[in-house]
Design a protein around this motif. Sequence first.
Motif, PDB file in Angstrom:
ATOM      1  N   ILE A 157      44.807  31.789  32.977  1.00 56.96           N
ATOM      2  CA  ILE A 157      44.011  32.219  33.711  1.00 56.96           C
ATOM      3  C   ILE A 157      44.483  33.282  34.421  1.00 56.96           C
ATOM      4  N   LEU A 196      38.608  28.727  49.170  1.00 60.54           N
ATOM      5  CA  LEU A 196      37.695  28.968  47.972  1.00 60.54           C
ATOM      6  C   LEU A 196      38.456  28.716  46.607  1.00 60.54           C
ATOM      7  N   TYR A 197      39.553  29.410  46.699  1.00 59.18           N
ATOM      8  CA  TYR A 197      40.041  29.449  45.147  1.00 59.18           C
ATOM      9  C   TYR A 197      41.265  28.534  44.736  1.00 59.18           C
ATOM     10  N   GLN A 200      39.581  25.523  42.947  1.00 51.66           N
ATOM     11  CA  GLN A 200      39.107  26.143  41.469  1.00 51.66           C
ATOM     12  C   GLN A 200      40.258  26.133  40.636  1.00 51.66           C
ATOM     13  N   ILE A 201      41.607  26.605  41.006  1.00 49.39           N
ATOM     14  CA  ILE A 201      42.649  26.305  40.134  1.00 49.39           C
ATOM     15  C   ILE A 201      42.945  25.025  39.809  1.00 49.39           C
ATOM     16  N   GLU A 244      40.821  22.494  39.671  1.00 46.86           N
ATOM     17  CA  GLU A 244      39.633  22.254  38.722  1.00 46.86           C
ATOM     18  C   GLU A 244      39.808  22.710  37.135  1.00 46.86           C
ATOM     19  N   TRP A 245      40.216  24.044  36.983  1.00 46.44           N
ATOM     20  CA  TRP A 245      40.727  24.287  35.857  1.00 46.44           C
ATOM     21  C   TRP A 245      41.861  23.521  35.311  1.00 46.44           C
TER      22      TRP A 245
END
Lengths: 473, 292
Positions: free
Chosen positions: B193, B206-207, B210-211, B213-214
């Motif tokens: 990614i 926020l991010y 998400q990392i 989650e990936w």
Amino acid sequence: MPLIEKMNETSGFERLIIEGANPAIRITQSAVWFRDALYIGTGRRPIKYGGNQKNAGLAARLRERVGDDDGARDTDGAQLIAFDPEARKFEVRYESPIVLYKDGNQRARDRSIRAACVAQLPRDDGPTLYLGAGGLEFNSVILRSEDGINFEEGKKPGFGIDGDAPSIRSIVSWRDRLVSTPIGRNHGENGLYDDNESAFPIVFETDDPISGDWRAISEPGFGDPDNIGVNELVIFQDRVYAGTTNIRRGYQIWYTEGEGAPPYKWKCLLKDGAYRGPSNQFAICSKVFDDHLYMGSALPRLGPRGHQNYGPIAPELIRIAPDNSWELVVGMHRLTPDGYKAPVSGCGPGFDNPLAQAFWRSTVHDGELWVACSNWTWMPSFLRNRSDISQEHLAELQALVDADDPRYFSIYRTRDGIEWSPVTTRGFGLSTTAKAGVRELLSTPAGVFVSMAQPNNAGVAGGMELFWQRCGG
Amino acid sequence: MTYPVFLLAPPRSFTTVVTAMLGNHSKMFGMAETNLFAGDSLGDLLRLYNRTGRLAHGLLRSVAELGFGGQSEEDIEAVWTWLNDNQDMLTAEIFDGLRNWAGDRALLDKSPIHVTSISNLKRIGHAVEDARFIHMTRHPLAVFESAVRLREAIRGAGMAQAFAGDLTPDSAWLKPNMTILDFLRTIPPERQIRIKGEDLMAEPRLYLPQICEWLKLDTSKDDVEDMLHPERSPFAVIGPSNARFGNDPSFMKNPELREFTDTLPPVTEINREVYGVDFGRDILHHAQLFGY
């Protein structure tokens, strides 16, 4: 496993050659079903004198590339050709007029018929055909026909703009009016590379296009000077959605409810190329399917400003729900302000085909969404002057291009946006000439039609191909 | 199941603080700069360390922390002895050992030396077949200016030979990013990614999730809160006297997360007159494609 290896290709297509196309035609740019016939708007290659391009080098290369023996004349212009599937007969229904150019020569006025729409506006007695004809020296002209045979021209070419507004790519019918936007420049600095941008990236509406009374319903570029064109217009949930070309940060998608007096209030739904950046420079290939708005992307060729020499960069597909939330359907997973997005199809950009350039057109046929691609192979600009990548990498890209067949084009289909299969990845096994890609794809009561863009015009390439799968095929 | 993660970026691209943040997730362990895959064997690394001793500190500290649960001078000395006694061991085997010690925590590595050569990256690819890769980007001007400042600071500290080669935007930004891209084209898309460092630093809440989650890591509210405290990393402080470094010294002096605002203009607006540097065509295009 890449999707393209899951071979489940559709047969039942027939190859036709579009009859009546003059030797200069190289692309089909619009397709619409009207009065039981398929109407194909075509585009010609640049005429020999190279147009009014200020880029003398580009004009000279065009003259050199096209040559003098392809049979094309400067008086060969864009055509509208109708196909009657019952009679299996082609008929030219509209030819470009011949006009006097500024240099004193007589030439065809129309370079392309790039936009087409059937609508019923207040002055229309029934469904009426509206077309956008673009020119090489002059501004665009709206054509209107009630019978597909006789055409009247709209007043005030180029939306009445006092400036360079030579073409139209998108016309849609919304409520009791048409919505459209100019595209292209005749008198810019970049020749053909200006085809995909506009000095007036504004959305217009009218309820009487022949009168020429177009109203601006957006501000230029929606207030962002990097929105160099409005490439795509589509109606979804009775809203107008506009997809832009944003050269710096990637496409934006805006929408309006159309309330109050114009210019309407627009909201930005998505920006930065759906957060992939300028790899998704161009919004294109919009289609409403299964209660979602699908939108594709492309990396256009923009000359030295463009990134086409740094690819190949393959396109993506997103879909927007009625509540304006969005999902990545085909593309590269990533972090976004709207959460982590992974492609619901499991497919990477281009349906895992790195040589796909754009998702150009889509259609809904028999309960399925079909999406068609254009291809980098016919002009692999990413192989030239690469000082950024290793020789090994460059050799692999060369091998990838060499292994591809320029006759092949790809179309994919789905019933739900999640499970996809190829309609074809090999041009139905029927195509005989080099292809830039599928330029028009249309489901009609007579079946599905697929028409092409070709690197060389019909005079050199032996004709323009049209593929047809009859209803029930 | 957890997967090892390698953070790939040119030096001076937020990797230290991001590793410290992510490493505070309950299911991750952010290592110091192990530089492990700069060679095939421990013998290769020891020869490298003989030339530049500091390069060993990250591996020493990471092995000590994972193996002994601490980084005392005795712990470090024990690790040195073990390394010297096992010079024939492959670096891949060392990594497997670290992975076992980490248990159900995913190892996270950000060694700058890895991106200096495609060979190093390929070594990772062969050795860690299920590795995930984060390509972190930063504005080329920020990377170049930070590298210039670092070189001046190190030379000012008496290490005149440091950064002996030319330091240019191409060497500082383009070459390492192209090396990373060259490697990542061999890695399946789902295992990599790309992240714009400025976005992550501006909005870590926020991010960072998400990392995770990936990476398919369950992330609790406590995990999110912990990730916002890079100073809690075991490598956020100067090490013991026999392994002081192994991480960015400026981070170790000030490891707390600070508010970040991205102020640099687009790369197309960078010019010598205003910023003292011009970017070549390749930097301009790749930086724009990265979102700059």
